[in-house]
Design an enzyme around this catalytic site. Sequence first.
Site, PDB file in Angstrom:
ATOM      1  N   SER A   1      11.111  -2.144  -0.999  1.00  0.00           N
ATOM      2  CA  SER A   1      11.375  -1.000  -0.116  1.00  0.00           C
ATOM      3  C   SER A   1      11.833  -1.486   1.246  1.00  0.00           C
ATOM      4  O   SER A   1      12.560  -0.784   1.955  1.00  0.00           O
ATOM      5  CB  SER A   1      10.104  -0.156   0.030  1.00  0.00           C
TER       6      SER A   1
ATOM      7  N   LYS B   1       6.271  -9.421  -7.889  1.00  0.00           N
ATOM      8  CA  LYS B   1       6.792  -9.869  -6.590  1.00  0.00           C
ATOM      9  C   LYS B   1       5.617 -10.129  -5.646  1.00  0.00           C
ATOM     10  O   LYS B   1       5.617 -11.088  -4.895  1.00  0.00           O
ATOM     11  CB  LYS B   1       7.742  -8.834  -5.986  1.00  0.00           C
ATOM     12  N   ASP B   2       4.627  -9.222  -5.728  1.00  0.00           N
ATOM     13  CA  ASP B   2       3.413  -9.420  -4.933  1.00  0.00           C
ATOM     14  C   ASP B   2       2.428 -10.215  -5.784  1.00  0.00           C
ATOM     15  O   ASP B   2       1.401  -9.707  -6.234  1.00  0.00           O
ATOM     16  CB  ASP B   2       2.845  -8.065  -4.510  1.00  0.00           C
TER      17      ASP B   2
ATOM     18  N   GLN C   1      -1.163 -10.454  -4.562  1.00  0.00           N
ATOM     19  CA  GLN C   1      -1.815  -9.145  -4.691  1.00  0.00           C
ATOM     20  C   GLN C   1      -2.276  -8.918  -6.128  1.00  0.00           C
ATOM     21  O   GLN C   1      -3.401  -8.461  -6.379  1.00  0.00           O
ATOM     22  CB  GLN C   1      -0.818  -8.062  -4.264  1.00  0.00           C
TER      23      GLN C   1
ATOM     24  N   MET D   1      13.946  -6.679  -5.562  1.00  0.00           N
ATOM     25  CA  MET D   1      13.948  -5.311  -5.035  1.00  0.00           C
ATOM     26  C   MET D   1      12.680  -5.078  -4.221  1.00  0.00           C
ATOM     27  O   MET D   1      11.592  -5.499  -4.610  1.00  0.00           O
ATOM     28  CB  MET D   1      14.035  -4.312  -6.174  1.00  0.00           C
TER      29      MET D   1
ATOM     30  N   HIS E   1      10.289  -0.013  -8.876  1.00  0.00           N
ATOM     31  CA  HIS E   1       9.171   0.915  -9.110  1.00  0.00           C
ATOM     32  C   HIS E   1       9.379   1.684 -10.422  1.00  0.00           C
ATOM     33  O   HIS E   1       8.432   1.910 -11.181  1.00  0.00           O
ATOM     34  CB  HIS E   1       9.078   1.941  -7.981  1.00  0.00           C
TER      35      HIS E   1
HETATM   36  O1  PAF Z   1       2.243  -3.102  -3.655  1.00  0.00           O
HETATM   37  C1  PAF Z   1       2.143  -2.061  -2.990  1.00  0.00           C
HETATM   38  O2  PAF Z   1       3.066  -1.250  -2.878  1.00  0.00           O
HETATM   39  C2  PAF Z   1       0.834  -1.782  -2.265  1.00  0.00           C
HETATM   40  O3  PAF Z   1       0.249  -2.947  -1.788  1.00  0.00           O
HETATM   41  C3  PAF Z   1      -0.163  -0.974  -3.125  1.00  0.00           C
HETATM   42  C4  PAF Z   1      -0.603  -1.752  -4.352  1.00  0.00           C
HETATM   43  C5  PAF Z   1       0.469   0.340  -3.545  1.00  0.00           C
HETATM   44  C6  PAF Z   1      -1.416  -0.659  -2.301  1.00  0.00           C
HETATM   45  O4  PAF Z   1      -1.102   0.077  -1.169  1.00  0.00           O
END
Ligand code: PAF
Length: 279
Positions: free
Chosen positions: A186, A149-150, A153, A184, A37
């Site tokens: 959470s 990583k996502d 998304q 990495m 992050h």
């Molecule tokens: O990737 C994330 O942590 C979540 O999907 C996000 C983009 C903050 C939306 O809640």
Amino acid sequence: MEVFDTPDGLRAWSRAHRAAGRRVGLVPTMGALHDGHLALVDRAREDADVVALSIFVNPLQFNRSDDFTSYPRPLDDDLALCRARRVDAVYAPLAATMYPDGFQTRVVPGALAEVLEGAQRPGHFEGVTTVVAKLFHAAEPDVAVFGQKDFQQLAIIRRMVADLDMGVTIVPMPIVREADGLAMSSRNRRLSAAQRAAAACVPRSLDAVAAAYDAGVRDVATLVAAGRRVVDAEPLARFEHLEIVDGATLRGDPTAGPGCVAVTAVWFGDVRLIDNRLL
Ligand code: PAF
């Protein structure tokens, strides 16, 4: 560092900076911040004069209530990390602020959300697009940074921004990895010590796919088998899926081609980890 818990507070902050000619960057997160992050914060600062980071564990995107309730929420630690990284504003709304009584409008993603994670986690991406749209309306950022990583998304958010004319520049950030290659996340902090050690099989399985691809293998079934073997050899790991898909359409093909991505999900106890590798 300013901390806001209402969209109006964050929007006023953002508008004041933009009125003064400063570019606003946004890093959306669900908290439990780690170096991945913080790398997003640093990346945002390259393209923006001021950086806001949102912390919101979004109930709409969890399809398992145990995953939602056990998601780590170390808010004080997160705020300290943000201060140390010179984040300019944190937006940490309550769920009742994000989704007040009567809330009923959603942003519904299209075909990109039907495959991979979307097929495994019904409603997940609709929850993501809805909350990200709300975060964009609250922060009115010039630029927003998302980790690769996502992977899916990121593709869906880019599509949403283009389709809905949101005017936010989406910046992708390469995956940040631990020394043993584990991406990495959470969720890593929910692993036991033994599971954490075992989890290194996830990047190793993608290494195996990449090595086979680099050696000239293009048959998807053979590539997947090479990766799956590594996970199946780890007693604490439970294989969920490994697919090779086109990086733009996210659709699979029996033969891997240029621009394809290996995406995987593996369980360790009740913790589900995802990872991917561009081939
Ligand atoms: O990737 C994330 O942590 C979540 O999907 C996000 C983009 C903050 C939306 O809640």
